[in-house]
Design an enzyme around this catalytic site. Structure first.
Site, short mmCIF file in Angstrom:
data_model
loop_
_atom_site.label_atom_id
_atom_site.label_comp_id
_atom_site.label_asym_id
_atom_site.label_seq_id
_atom_site.Cartn_x
_atom_site.Cartn_y
_atom_site.Cartn_z
N ASN A 146 -13.04 -3.23 2.18
CA ASN A 146 -13.96 -2.11 2.29
C ASN A 146 -14.86 -2.10 1.06
O ASN A 146 -14.38 -2.28 -0.07
CB ASN A 146 -13.18 -0.79 2.38
CG ASN A 146 -12.33 -0.71 3.64
OD1 ASN A 146 -12.73 -1.20 4.69
ND2 ASN A 146 -11.14 -0.13 3.53
N HIS A 193 -10.11 -5.07 -3.68
CA HIS A 193 -8.81 -5.34 -3.05
C HIS A 193 -9.04 -5.81 -1.62
O HIS A 193 -9.99 -5.40 -0.95
CB HIS A 193 -7.89 -4.11 -3.06
CG HIS A 193 -8.55 -2.85 -2.59
ND1 HIS A 193 -9.39 -2.11 -3.39
CD2 HIS A 193 -8.51 -2.21 -1.41
CE1 HIS A 193 -9.83 -1.06 -2.72
NE2 HIS A 193 -9.31 -1.10 -1.50
N ALA A 217 -15.96 2.89 3.38
CA ALA A 217 -14.75 3.69 3.18
C ALA A 217 -13.88 3.15 2.05
O ALA A 217 -12.66 3.26 2.11
CB ALA A 217 -13.96 3.84 4.47
N GLN A 218 -14.53 2.59 1.01
CA GLN A 218 -13.75 2.17 -0.15
C GLN A 218 -13.39 3.40 -0.98
O GLN A 218 -14.27 4.18 -1.34
CB GLN A 218 -14.57 1.18 -1.00
CG GLN A 218 -13.79 0.66 -2.21
CD GLN A 218 -14.61 -0.30 -3.06
OE1 GLN A 218 -15.81 -0.47 -2.86
NE2 GLN A 218 -13.95 -0.93 -4.02
N ASP A 257 0.85 -1.19 0.00
CA ASP A 257 0.00 0.00 0.00
C ASP A 257 0.89 1.24 0.00
O ASP A 257 1.90 1.31 0.71
CB ASP A 257 -0.91 0.00 1.23
CG ASP A 257 -2.06 0.97 1.09
OD1 ASP A 257 -3.21 0.52 0.94
OD2 ASP A 257 -1.80 2.20 1.12
N VAL A 309 -10.81 3.13 -3.65
CA VAL A 309 -10.39 2.70 -4.99
C VAL A 309 -11.37 1.64 -5.47
O VAL A 309 -11.47 0.56 -4.89
CB VAL A 309 -8.95 2.12 -4.97
CG1 VAL A 309 -8.56 1.63 -6.37
CG2 VAL A 309 -7.95 3.18 -4.49
N HIS A 367 -7.08 -5.86 1.98
CA HIS A 367 -5.94 -5.34 2.73
C HIS A 367 -5.39 -6.43 3.65
O HIS A 367 -6.15 -7.18 4.27
CB HIS A 367 -6.36 -4.19 3.65
CG HIS A 367 -6.91 -2.98 2.96
ND1 HIS A 367 -6.18 -1.82 2.81
CD2 HIS A 367 -8.12 -2.72 2.41
CE1 HIS A 367 -6.93 -0.90 2.20
NE2 HIS A 367 -8.12 -1.43 1.95
#
Ligand code: 5GP
Ligand code: ZN
Length: 115
Positions: free
Chosen positions: A88, A101, A94-95, A31, A97, A103
């Site tokens: 997310n 994905h 709170a996504q 990240d 992008v 994390h």
């Protein structure tokens, strides 16, 4: 590939990323703004906007991403201390992008519950 998607551009090699592992269907990279000493993202190499878009997916895509990260965690020696996997989804999740994905956060005692 979606041209204005930063993660599609990372897959295509158009944007740099610190890639730690990849396969045909997924890749794992660091990240850019780590929230923990280890902060990785696992993404599918094809554009999927979010986990909500995998509801009718029968390819096991999310399982592949989780499996890639758990294998990485074992190899990297962070399994014993533990880690957190997070997806997310959408505005309230709170996504930021809109390319699916997962994390992986590790390397410090993480707070719970999240804000
Ligand atoms: P989200 O909030 O959508 O779940 O997480 C998106 C993550 O992507 C954030 O942690 C953010 O730091 C990371 N990110 C955003 N742009 C880039 C980029 O260009 N390169 C990398 N490596 N990470 C990024
Ligand atoms: Zn994309």
């Amino acid at each position: 590939m979606v041209n204005d998607c930063i993660f599609c551009r990372i897959v295509a090699g158009e944007l740099p990323a610190d890639v730690v592992d990849r396969a045909e269907d997924w890749m794992i990279f660091k990240d850019i703004a780590p929230a923990a000493p280890t902060h990785l993202l696992a993404i599918p190499t094809r554009h999927v906007p979010g986990v909500a878009d995998t509801v009718d997916d029968d390819t096991g895509l999310v399982g592949d991403l989780v499996g890639a990260l758990t294998c990485y965690a074992r190899r990297a020696g962070i399994e014993d201390d533990g880690y957190r996997l997070v997806i997310n989804q959408g505005r309230d999740g709170a996504q930021t992008v809109p390319h699916l994905h997962v994390h992986l956060l590790a390397g410090k005692r993480l707070g719970w519950p999240p804000g």
